[in-house]
Design a protein around this motif. Structure first.
Motif, short mmCIF file in Angstrom:
data_model
loop_
_atom_site.label_atom_id
_atom_site.label_comp_id
_atom_site.label_asym_id
_atom_site.label_seq_id
_atom_site.Cartn_x
_atom_site.Cartn_y
_atom_site.Cartn_z
N GLY A 77 56.83 94.64 65.39
CA GLY A 77 56.50 93.50 66.24
C GLY A 77 56.29 92.21 65.47
N SER A 78 56.87 92.13 64.28
CA SER A 78 56.75 90.92 63.47
C SER A 78 58.01 90.06 63.59
CB SER A 78 56.52 91.26 61.99
OG SER A 78 57.68 91.84 61.43
N GLU A 79 57.87 88.81 63.24
CA GLU A 79 59.01 87.89 63.29
C GLU A 79 60.06 88.25 62.24
OE1 GLU A 79 58.03 83.68 64.30
OE2 GLU A 79 59.05 83.29 62.39
N SER A 80 59.58 88.68 61.08
CA SER A 80 60.50 88.99 59.98
C SER A 80 59.85 90.00 59.03
CB SER A 80 60.83 87.70 59.21
OG SER A 80 61.78 87.93 58.18
N GLY A 217 58.68 99.81 49.77
CA GLY A 217 57.57 99.05 50.30
C GLY A 217 58.10 97.99 51.25
N VAL A 218 57.18 97.33 51.97
CA VAL A 218 57.61 96.35 52.97
C VAL A 218 56.54 95.30 53.18
CG1 VAL A 218 56.70 97.65 54.94
CG2 VAL A 218 58.67 96.13 55.27
N ILE A 219 56.95 94.09 53.56
CA ILE A 219 56.04 93.02 53.93
C ILE A 219 56.49 92.47 55.28
CG2 ILE A 219 55.06 90.77 53.31
CD1 ILE A 219 55.98 91.34 50.41
N PHE A 220 55.55 92.35 56.22
CA PHE A 220 55.82 91.80 57.55
C PHE A 220 55.10 90.46 57.71
CE2 PHE A 220 55.99 96.42 58.00
CZ PHE A 220 57.20 96.60 58.64
N GLY A 221 55.75 89.52 58.36
CA GLY A 221 55.12 88.22 58.60
C GLY A 221 56.06 87.28 59.31
N SER A 222 55.74 86.00 59.28
CA SER A 222 56.60 85.00 59.89
C SER A 222 57.87 84.82 59.06
CB SER A 222 55.87 83.66 59.99
OG SER A 222 55.64 83.12 58.69
N SER A 223 58.91 84.31 59.68
CA SER A 223 60.16 84.06 58.96
C SER A 223 59.94 83.08 57.81
CB SER A 223 61.22 83.51 59.92
OG SER A 223 61.52 84.44 60.93
N LYS A 224 59.10 82.08 58.05
CA LYS A 224 58.81 81.08 57.03
C LYS A 224 58.12 81.69 55.83
CE LYS A 224 56.40 76.67 56.34
NZ LYS A 224 55.55 75.62 56.99
N ARG A 225 57.12 82.58 56.08
CA ARG A 225 56.40 83.20 54.97
C ARG A 225 57.28 84.17 54.20
NH1 ARG A 225 52.70 81.20 52.34
NH2 ARG A 225 51.39 80.88 54.19
N ILE A 226 58.06 84.97 54.90
CA ILE A 226 58.94 85.92 54.22
C ILE A 226 59.97 85.18 53.36
CG2 ILE A 226 60.67 87.73 54.54
CD1 ILE A 226 57.76 88.57 55.13
N LYS A 227 60.48 84.07 53.85
CA LYS A 227 61.42 83.27 53.06
C LYS A 227 60.76 82.74 51.80
CE LYS A 227 64.61 79.34 53.39
NZ LYS A 227 65.14 78.26 54.28
N LEU A 229 58.20 84.07 50.18
CA LEU A 229 57.95 85.19 49.28
C LEU A 229 59.22 85.64 48.56
CD1 LEU A 229 55.59 87.30 51.57
CD2 LEU A 229 54.94 86.19 49.43
N THR A 230 60.34 85.64 49.27
CA THR A 230 61.60 86.10 48.67
C THR A 230 62.23 85.03 47.77
OG1 THR A 230 62.82 85.43 50.66
CG2 THR A 230 62.10 87.72 50.52
N ASN A 231 61.72 83.82 47.83
CA ASN A 231 62.21 82.76 46.94
C ASN A 231 61.46 82.72 45.60
OD1 ASN A 231 64.28 81.76 48.51
ND2 ASN A 231 62.98 80.28 49.58
N THR A 232 60.53 83.66 45.39
CA THR A 232 59.79 83.71 44.13
C THR A 232 60.57 84.46 43.06
OG1 THR A 232 58.67 85.77 44.76
CG2 THR A 232 57.59 83.68 45.36
N SER A 233 60.27 84.17 41.80
CA SER A 233 60.90 84.88 40.70
C SER A 233 60.45 86.34 40.66
CB SER A 233 60.58 84.19 39.37
OG SER A 233 59.19 84.14 39.15
N PHE A 234 59.24 86.59 41.13
CA PHE A 234 58.72 87.96 41.18
C PHE A 234 59.63 88.84 42.03
CE2 PHE A 234 56.04 91.42 42.72
CZ PHE A 234 55.29 91.77 41.61
N PHE A 235 60.06 88.33 43.17
CA PHE A 235 60.97 89.07 44.04
C PHE A 235 62.37 89.11 43.46
CE2 PHE A 235 64.13 89.22 47.45
CZ PHE A 235 63.77 90.40 48.09
#
Length: 351
Positions: A77-80, A217-227, A229-235
């Motif tokens: 039920g999350s946006e992304s 593993g997985v992370i759920f949240g808004s599309s803006k937040r997931i974007k 997080l995935t733009n980090t060097s860690f990811f």
């Protein structure tokens, strides 16, 4: 007491100290050794390989990642959402993201180590956390981090301590490793429950290994937040989850449904049998029964039953033990367990 094993522990565990009926671990749906699930996994390994060591930012990309992430977002039920190689990596990505001076982090009692960064500590009580949260520096955004399942009932199912807080300016970060795949009619976990708390923002992360029986593993949240997080060097610098694992999750929906039904039935059966015993703490419908009586752990062990038992969250912390019910347990297994617990209670009452 530490026990060493040479094969995956199912309902029966073979250790260096003998063979036991096993009520521990996190294989809630009992799928790690289930033949039909294994065959599906093996077929996907043949298609996708045993491992994929390239970045998700690579110019060569498996489409299975986006397919699974769309499926999981809809389920929860999350946006992304975004998948990673483990629940620990997912929680670390989120907690690392909020370590700048822009944020102030508050860890609730018994928060798992995966949500911590160096020198951070959790609060001993929600009362103290609430007091400090009220004093939060006005130029920082408060981040409240917690585990959905703390095994003593502080959080799930009611989240009463959170309900007392004004979360309208707070980002809520919740590790739902023990809920994903296990709780909810379809294994959706607690995302929809937490949405009702009306936090400024909700992020749910965790492992897919405990409920869905795959290494991811997985992370759920808004599309803006997931974007973000995935733009980090860690990811970008990390290898992703195995595509074979994720393909198995997508294709095993029918198997998950059957096993979850078995788990619900076992959990309900044992819950009714143990409902009169005050020594157990139960978190809603979660299939675990927590207790602090070390003598009970020893008594179960002497009667060839092994449960989860270790000092938590640190080696100097009190010994926390829990009985874990899985889909692979039989009614006979549960009856044997109850009979031994009954005999322990009887002996305790006489002494």
């Amino acid at each position: 007491m530490t026990h060493f094993v040479e094969e995956f522990p199912g309902r029966i565990i073979k250790t260096d100290k003998g063979e036991f009926l096993y009520f521990g671990g996190t294989a809630y749906l009992g799928l790690q050794t289930q033949l039909e699930f294994q065959e599906l996994f093996i077929d996907n390994i043949k298609k996708y390989g045993t491992n994929y060591g390239a970045s998700r930012k690579s110019n060569i990309r498996f489409s299975i990642y986006e397919k699974v992430e769309q499926y999981l977002s809809k389920l929860v039920g999350s946006e992304s959402c975004v998948t990673l190689s483990s629940g620990y990596m997912a929680s670390q990505l989120v907690s690392r993201f909020f370590t700048s001076e822009e944020y102030t982090c508050y860890h609730t009692p018994l928060t798992h180590a995966s949500l911590f960064q160096a020198e951070q500590q959790f609060y001993e009580s929600y009362e103290q956390l609430q007091e400090d949260l009220n004093k939060n520096p006005k130029n920082t955004i408060p981040i409240v981090l917690l585990d959905s399942i703390d095994f003593i009932g502080n959080n799930y199912p009611d989240f009463n301590s959170l309900k007392k807080m004004d979360l309208s300016t707070t980002i809520l970060v919740v590790d739902d490793s023990h809920g994903l795949g296990v709780l909810g009619a379809q294994g959706e976990g607690i995302f929809k429950i937490l949405k009702q708390l009306n936090a400024k923002e909700l992020i749910v992360c965790g492992s897919l290994g405990k409920g869905f029986a795959i290494q991811a593993g997985v992370i759920f949240g808004s599309s803006k937040r997931i974007k973000a997080l995935t733009n980090t060097s860690f990811f970008g610098g990390a290898s992703p989850a195995s595509p074979a694992s994720l393909a198995t999750l997508l294709e095993a929906e029918a198997i998950y449904t059957i096993q979850r039904k078995k788990l619900f039935e076992n959990n309900n059966y044992l819950s009714k049998k143990l409902s009169n015993y005050s020594l157990f703490t139960k978190a809603g419908n979660h299939p675990t029964f927590t207790f602090m009586d070390e003598k009970l752990t020893e008594y179960l062990f002497k009667n060839n039953i092994l449960v989860t038992s270790f000092n938590y969250p640190e080696k100097n912390s009190p010994l926390m033990s829990r009985i874990v019910v899985s889909a692979h347990h039989t009614k006979k297994d549960l009856d044997v367990l109850v009979k031994i617990i009954d005999s322990y209670i009887l002996l305790s009452d006489k002494s």
